[in-house]
Design an enzyme around this catalytic site. Structure first.
Site: not given
Length: 318
Positions: A49-51, A53
């Protein structure tokens, strides 16, 4: 002992790539990765879920040329639950992003109260049997949730090897049950936010901007006045001993014998430098006690005065 694919032990610090594609552009990400490797770090962490992808994509690009020498961890199921279909779909998307044949450590990003654990661990067992993951961990789980998961995972011949809790000088709840549980079960502890969302850097004392001023979740998490008083007092101690408050905050987390490797992060190489300095800093007993006294230690789980704090017997160097 957890090792990189080439058999080398994981480093005593981990770099978390949450800011890749968010607070750090690709150039900064490349520079910080190089600085970590130069400092001896071979353990890197990201999440599905970071940025949107980008974090997984950029970290995968940086790791691929030396894959066997790096321990690569990622997380999934922060959204959508820990059901079989969501786990399989998110892992497939993550793998397309980072481009690695397998990951060394896959975390469940958060507890899912709606999905039976049997379904979750059957899906993880399938990924492991296919050679897609080497190890399994959990993030943001309470101690009882970990123990329940340990029991069900065993039915699928799986072992939870790591937990990723929040832990820093003003967020010490992990000392009550999570750290003693991990010690008893032989589970590695990789805590995130050793700088308390930037609070313990001291920048907010001087009117600086960051997550505590722009993100409602972080401002609420670190909004109590005593936390800001602790951060200010830490700055005074740091000035006195000739260190930055960031370095002391990270070194304090690393000094706990129940911590396997703190997860450091940054938006720029300049920010990262202060955390990297903690790798070579051993807190003496007096300094360690002084820093610990700046914050509120949690009561023991049984709330009995005769029960020592799990952190009371920490071993530090004079």
């Amino acid at each position: 002992m957890l090792t990189a694919p080439d058999g080398s032990p994981i480093s005593s610090f981990c770099f978390g790539a949450m800011q890749f594609g968010r607070g750090a552009d690709l150039s900064a990400a490349q520079a910080m990765y190089a600085d970590c490797r130069a400092a001896g770090i071979n353990f890197f962490d990201t999440a599905h879920g970071y940025s949107g992808g980008l974090s997984e994509e950029w970290l995968g690009q940086l790791v691929r040329h030396e894959r066997d020498r790096v321990f690569f961890a990622t997380k999934l199921a922060a959204q959508g639950g820990s059901g079989r279909v969501n786990i399989q779909n998110q892992f497939r998307i993550s793998q397309q992003r980072h481009g690695l044949e397998s990951v060394d450590l896959l975390y469940l990003h958060r507890w899912d109260p709606e999905t039976p654990l049997q379904e979750t661990f059957e899906a993880l067992a399938g990924l492991k049997a296919a050679g897609k993951i080497r190890h399994i961990g959990v993030s943001n789980f309470a101690a009882w949730q970990v123990m329940k998961s340990v029991r069900v995972a065993a039915d699928f011949e799986l072992r939870i090897v790591a937990i990723q809790p929040m832990y820093n000088l003003v967020k010490r709840e992990a000392e009550t049950e999570i750290l003693p549980m991990a010690r008893d079960q032989g589970i590695a502890v990789f805590p995130y936010s050793p700088l308390g969302g930037g609070l313990l850097t001291g920048k907010y004392r001087d009117g600086g901007q960051g997550r505590l001023t722009t993100d409602q979740i972080y401002s609420a998490r670190y909004g109590e006045s005593w936390m800001h008083d602790t951060a200010a007092a830490l700055c005074e101690v740091a000035h006195e001993v000739g260190q930055s408050s960031s370095t002391l905050a990270v070194a304090w987390v690393a000094a706990n014998p129940d911590i396997t490797a703190p997860i450091i992060s940054a938006r720029s190489p300049e920010q990262l430098e202060q955390s990297l300095r903690a790798m070579g800093l051993k807190l003496g007993k007096d300094l360690h006690r002084r820093i610990s006294a700046l914050s509120r230690a949690p009561a023991s789980a049984t709330d009995r005065s005769e029960d020592p704090s799990p952190f009371a017997a920490v071993s530090v160097v004079e």
